[in-house]
Structure formats: C-alpha cells, structure tokens
Design an enzyme around this catalytic site. Structure first.
Site, short mmCIF file in Angstrom:
data_model
loop_
_atom_site.label_atom_id
_atom_site.label_comp_id
_atom_site.label_asym_id
_atom_site.label_seq_id
_atom_site.Cartn_x
_atom_site.Cartn_y
_atom_site.Cartn_z
N GLU A 168 0.96 -1.32 -0.05
CA GLU A 168 -0.04 0.02 -0.16
C GLU A 168 0.93 1.32 0.06
O GLU A 168 0.53 2.23 -0.47
CB GLU A 168 -0.90 -0.04 1.12
CG GLU A 168 -2.06 1.10 1.24
CD GLU A 168 -2.88 1.12 0.12
OE1 GLU A 168 -2.77 -0.07 -0.62
OE2 GLU A 168 -3.77 2.00 -0.02
N ASP A 169 2.01 1.21 0.87
CA ASP A 169 2.62 2.52 1.07
C ASP A 169 3.96 2.70 0.39
O ASP A 169 4.73 3.72 0.45
CB ASP A 169 2.88 2.69 2.48
CG ASP A 169 1.78 2.75 3.17
OD1 ASP A 169 0.79 3.21 2.60
OD2 ASP A 169 1.47 2.56 4.37
#
Ligand code: MN
Length: 707
Positions: free
Chosen positions: A78-79
């Site tokens: 996600e990051d």
C-alpha cells in the site's frame, strides 16, 4: 537514532518457537526496512518502526512465522513501490496471500462509515478470509492507537478513534481477543472523549481509595454468605473499565454522581437451580437495587448468553453488580462470541447447546491461548461465516450487501428498482464491465442508466437476488400484457366489424363486470391470450344480434369438407399435425391404427417412419383447389419490441387469415418465437400471408411449423 535490528524479534519468537527460520525472518525484515527507507511516521521515527512493533504484538501472542512476516510486510504494497508479485517471488504464496488480505482491508478501512458499522464489521470479516489477516489488522490498529497522539490533526485523530470504537474493538470482541478489545476501547475513548475518561478514572480511583482491597474483601464476604447457606461457589470481582462505565452511563442516562456500581462480581455455582438459590441468599442478606435484576437463564440473550444479573447494596454498603451463573454458562459467556456469530451468520438461531459446534472459533481461541500453537490449524482457519455474502460499494462509499454470486444487475436492483430497470452498463472499480459480471468483495460499482432503457429478459438467467428476479419478471409480464392487449383489441375490432359494429361505439362495461375485470386493456389482454373469445364479448355487448359461432379452437381440427380423391369409403381423415397439408400441395395418406387415414404432405419428414410399411400408404390427391377453410401452422420469429405481436396479427387478418391459436415457444434477448395456427383457404392463400409477414419489419422469419 532508533536502532533497527531484527534480533529482539527473533529472540522473542524463539522463546516460544525454537524452530524459527532465522534466515527467512531476517530477509523479510531487511526487505521491508529497505522498502520503507526514507519514510517517517508522524512521530518523526522511521516508518519501519511501525511494522516492527506490529510484529512484536503478534509475537507476544505466539503466532506463526507467516503471520509475523506478514506483519513486517503489511504496509509495503500500500505504501511503497513493492508489488505483490515481488513478495510472491521473494517469499511464499502464503505470505503474499496474507499481505494481500491486509492490504485490501487497509483500502476498505479508508471507506468506512460509522453509520454502517455493522456492515463494515461484516465486510472486514468477509475480507479476512484467513483469520490471521484480521489478527495482523488488529495488531496494526493497536499500534496505531498507541501512537495516535503523534497525529497532529484533531479531526483525523477523532475519526480514527471512532472507527476503532465502532469497527475494530467490536471485531476483537467477537473473535474473543478481549485484550485487543479493551486496549482499543480505552485508547480510542481517550481520544474521543478525554475529559469524560479522566473524570471517570478519577472517580474510580477515589472510590477505591475509600477502602483498600475492596474487591477481594467483597469477594470473600459473598463467598462466606453463600457457603453459610450451603452453597458451593467461586466468586471473582473486578473494577470495571472507564469505557464500559461510560457506555453504561450513556445507555442508562445516569450522571457521574450516581455512578456507584463500579465493581462487577461473578458468582459461579454448580447448576442452574443453585443460581436461583444463590440469588435468593444474596437478596435476603443484601438490599436489592430495584430495576437491576435480569433473568437471562430463563430468557437467554440472543447470543445465548445465560446468567442472572442483579444489583445489590453489598458489603460495606457498596452498590455492586453481581452475575450468577454455572461453569457451562460461563464458558458460553467467555467464548460466547462463537454462539453470537453463529446466530448472526445464519440469520436463524443456534440452539444453546450447539455453540460448541462452532468448533473453529473455540479451537482458534485454544490455539491462541496455548503456547504450542499449531501453525497448520491457523492456516486452515477460514473466516467462513460470511462466505455466502459479498460486500460492495457505491461510488459514494455506501455499502451494499448481496448474496455471493450476485451480479452488477443485482446491485442495481438492490439500490432501487428504477435503477435496475433502466441500467444499461456498469463500471466496476472504474472499468466498464458486463452487466452479468459477478461481484467480489470490496468492488466499487457504478451503475449507468438511461431513462429510455428497459430490463432485458435475458437478465433473469443470471441474476441471483429475488428482488432483481421479481422486478424483471414483473416488467416482462407487463410488457406481455400490453402486447396481448393490442392483439386482443385488434381481434375484437375485427369480430365487431363482421357484425357491422365498431369498437369506438361499443361499451365494454357489461363484459368487464361479467369477467370481473377492471380495465378495457385487461379485457383486450384476455382476448389476446385467447382466454376469452371475441365472439363471446360481441354477443355480450350486443345481445340482440344473431349469435356468432365462436371460431376459437385450442387446437386445429380437421375440416370435414375436404375433397380428397382416392379415399377409402367410410374412413376417417385427419390432417397430419406434423406438416399441416394444404389444398394444392402434393399429399399422401397413411393408414393409422384406430384413427383412420392421416394426410401428410409428400415432403413430410414423418413419412420416413413408414418407408418399410408400404401397405399403409394410400395414394390420394386434392380433388380441386376450390376454397376450403383449412388450418396451417406457422412458426414466426418476431423482434422483442412493443407492438410486434400485434403487427403479426394485423398482417394475418389483413390478408384474410384467421388466427385460431397462438403460442409463445421461445424467447431470447432479441426475439420471441410464436407458433400460430391460422385458418386459410389453400396453399396459395397461405403463401400470400407468409409473403406479407416476411415483408413486415417486426418479423425476423416465418415458416411452416415442422411439428
Ligand atoms: Mn500499518
């Protein structure tokens, strides 16, 4: 500078799992460290300190290596630039699957909405196909709550805390992770309502300083009281949490000053009758607080929780809450999440003794409680309870819950029947998709509509919800009624004209009353469906007219006036139902046992059956092609649009044919197939009618029926 080292984690895991694969763990550790390098937390610390802490929380719970590695990797997809494929290549499919699960939950989290908390909890459960995904998520949330003070924006902190209270703490409670639950509740409470929490705690502190060891002294006294009454019991007590007191204050609308029962005691006695005896003993010895007694033994809660609850002014004149139950009831209360779950999933009740059958959850809790956890078990623990549901979003983030297998059309009908009826396309997660696409958890579905669109009968083949099915059927029924009404109107008009009358001058009221119908269209539809003969209607409107013989017949019958040469005298003659021979066509007769002679066209395929029985063949031919009324059967394929059926009827009657029966035999996306029996004079007459039908734009094809 924070020292980032894998060793403390390895040590912690080795303490309960000596077989830990150091190498794999170190690789995951440095992989995640590298991925997050350069990123910082709101606290200013390197971002990677967060996954490490999440891994530690799970290691404290003695979880398996895959879960702990997932914790280390849980934010990389996600990051950071890392892809799921890279994780799959570097590690295992199992780990990639878990990371994927956590990533999806993180995305869902961002769409959460407190108004639909229960649905969101279900969604999270459904998305946590492997319970380890949920455990990582809860540990993630726990660490985020521990560090929430570093988030500077007040509204953001509050939003996260509220979500924790409405989604994650209840989920923790449901899967029996009460330590997660209490920590999450307390930390979130501190953000949502810090003043209230502080004042409740100081009140609790004040009340406890009033007398030392209060809890254990009350336990002893309750125990003694029950013992003296001849009851064997085990009493335990605790101070309630600030959050649970607050919740109670809100529910019962009590003020701080009235807040006196801050302690809860639990009395375990051997069996149910002892519960009531213990209650009697306590009520005799201590004043009862009115309105606090509840009998959840005779009337268990929906989650099968059973206990007697009461409030008494107990030892030291303290107002206390007491729960009385048996060890079996206690087990349900403690592991009752299982029963609670079972109840909610199936939508029907689980009998109190069936809670044990929800084995997976009991097993799970045993695994989590015991140090020697079985990795294999965890792996196979699926979050099955919502396996039959799928959760999707509207573009505005509204959650829509559908049964598994539901399609975009089901989604549209679930929003509103008007949206379903006019939907023409769908965007799923931003991409155009087929309306028949089966939805999956977390899909964002945007339904495209057109005010002029109508439901497609084909949809009925793939929709799964009753709501969509009945709406589509209702629409088709209405459309069909319209067509039948048009057809019936035409038929009635024709019959009236034969009687020298016109529809516009006729009042249908007597017929409506007679057939108990409400509108003219209903009557027309009944005529169009051949449920009511138009001749009957005419006779009813104009009773003084000479009665018209109803021509309507369900099945074509042979006309006696056939002039056929070569017939055996006295023999009955039938038309072949297979080929409907007409005057002018070449024919052959077949002697049929019990029926007489059956007349077939010479090209009838059924004749093949008789090739080995020449004795049955009779040479016949039409005497002349002087007009006779005969039946012909046509198969017409007409386009699926309003007015097409009426167009067929009109064309046939305009050419002097009389429809005696009409039957729909097939229907698909674009076309209807009808078998139509008509009365014609001869083959030339029929040819003229079929030619006219073929030139009609509504009609795709028309041919003599084969059977
Ligand atoms: Mn995280």
């Amino acid at each position: 500078m924070t020292v980032i080292d894998v060793k403390p984690l390895t040590d912690r895991i080795r303490a309960y799992n000596p077989a830990i694969d150091d190498d794999l763990l170190s690789r995951a550790f440095s992989f995640a460290e590298k991925a997050h390098r350069g990123q910082v937390r709101a606290s200013g610390e390197p971002y990677f300190t967060h996954p490490i802490e999440v891994a530690h929380i799970l290691a404290d719970m003695h979880l398996d290596p895959a879960t702990i590695i997932t914790a280390l990797l849980h934010d990389v997809v996600e990051d950071t630039d890392v892809t799921l494929e890279q994780i799959q290549q570097q590690f295992t499919d199992e780990i990639a699957g878990l990371v994927d699960g956590v990533t999806k939950l993180t995305r869902i989290e961002m769409k959460s909405d407190n108004k639909q908390a229960e649905n969101f909890r279900k969604l999270v459960l459904a998305m946590s196909e492997d319970i380890r995904v949920l455990l990582v998520k809860l540990a993630d949330r726990t660490h985020n709550m521990r560090t929430i003070d570093h988030i500077s924006r007040d509204d953001k902190r509050k939003r996260i805390a509220e979500e924790t209270l409405t989604i994650f703490a209840p989920l923790a409670e449901r899967i029996g992770m009460t330590h997660f639950q209490h920590e999450l509740e307390d930390r979130a409470f501190a953000v949502v309502n810090p003043e209230m929490r502080t004042s409740i705690i100081s009140r609790l502190d004040y009340l406890s300083t009033q007398s030392e060891d209060l809890v254990s002294r009350i336990c002893d006294e309750l125990n003694t009281t029950l013992y003296e009454a001849g009851l064997e019991s085990s009493v335990s007590g605790r101070r309630k949490s600030a959050f649970s007191i607050w919740r109670k204050m809100q529910r019962q609308k009590v003020e701080m000053e009235e807040l006196s029962d801050i302690m809860a005691f639990r009395v375990l006695v051997p069996d149910t009758s002892d519960c009531y005896r213990a209650l009697g003993v306590l009520h005799q010895k201590f004043p009862m607080v009115m309105g606090r007694f509840k009998d959840y033994i005779s009337t268990p809660k929906r989650n099968h929780y059973q206990s007697l609850h009461t409030g008494i002014i107990g030892p030291n004149k303290k107002k206390i809450e007491v729960q009385v139950r048996t060890p079996e009831m206690h087990e349900v209360a403690e592991r009752g999440v299982a029963a609670h779950w079972g109840y909610k999933i199936d939508g029907k009740s689980v009998k109190p003794n069936e809670y044990k059958q929800l084995k997976w959850l009991n097993d799970l809790m045993r695994v989590l409680e015991n140090a020697d956890s079985s990795d294999e078990f965890l792996e196979h623990t699926q979050m099955e309870m919502y396996a039959d549901q799928v959760f999707c979003f509207t573009p505005k983030g509204m959650l829509v819950t559908l049964p598994k297998g539901a399609t975009a059309v089901d989604f549209a009908y679930d929003l509103h029947s008007g949206i379903g009826n006019t939907c023409i396309g769908v965007k799923i997660n931003g991409k155009m998709r087929q309306l028949a696409t089966v939805l999956t958890n977390g899909d964002q579905v945007e339904v495209l509509t057109s005010s002029t669109a109508t439901p497609n009968p084909e949809w009925e083949n793939f929709v799964v919800t009753g709501r969509a099915k009945s709406a589509i059927r209702r629409f088709i029924r209405q459309e069909k009624q319209k067509e039948f009404a048009q057809l019936g109107r035409g038929l009635l008009q024709k019959t009236l004209r034969q009687a020298g009358k016109d529809l516009v001058d006729s009042t249908l009221l007597p017929c409506l009353i007679h057939y108990n119908l409400k509108t003219d269209d209903e009557l027309f539809a009944r005529i169009g469906e051949y449920h009511i003969a138009s001749e009957e209607v005419v006779a009813m409107i104009y009773p003084d007219l000479k009665p018209i013989e109803p021509k309507k017949t369900k099945t074509p019958t042979p006309k006696p006036s056939l002039n056929i040469k070569g017939l055996i005298p006295g023999m009955a003659v039938h038309h072949g139902r297979c080929c409907y021979p007409l005057p002018g066509e070449r024919i052959i007769g077949i002697i049929t046992t019990g029926k007489g002679l059956t007349v077939h066209r010479v090209d009838c395929q059924n004749l093949e059956k008789f090739t080995t029985m020449p004795e049955l063949w009779v040479d016949i031919e039409w005497e002349s092609d002087t007009p006779n009324i005969v039946n012909a059967r046509l198969e017409t394929v007409i386009s699926n649009e309003p007015g097409s059926l009426a167009a067929v009827a009109t064309t046939i009657s305009d050419h002097g044919g009389n429809i005696t029966n009409i039957q729909q035999t097939a229907r698909n996306l674009d076309f209807f197939t009808f078998v139509t029996d008509i009365e014609v004079s001869n083959v030339r007459h029929l040819t003229a009618i079929t030619a006219a039908l073929q030139s009609n734009p509504f009609i795709e094809s028309v041919e003599r029926a084969k059977s």
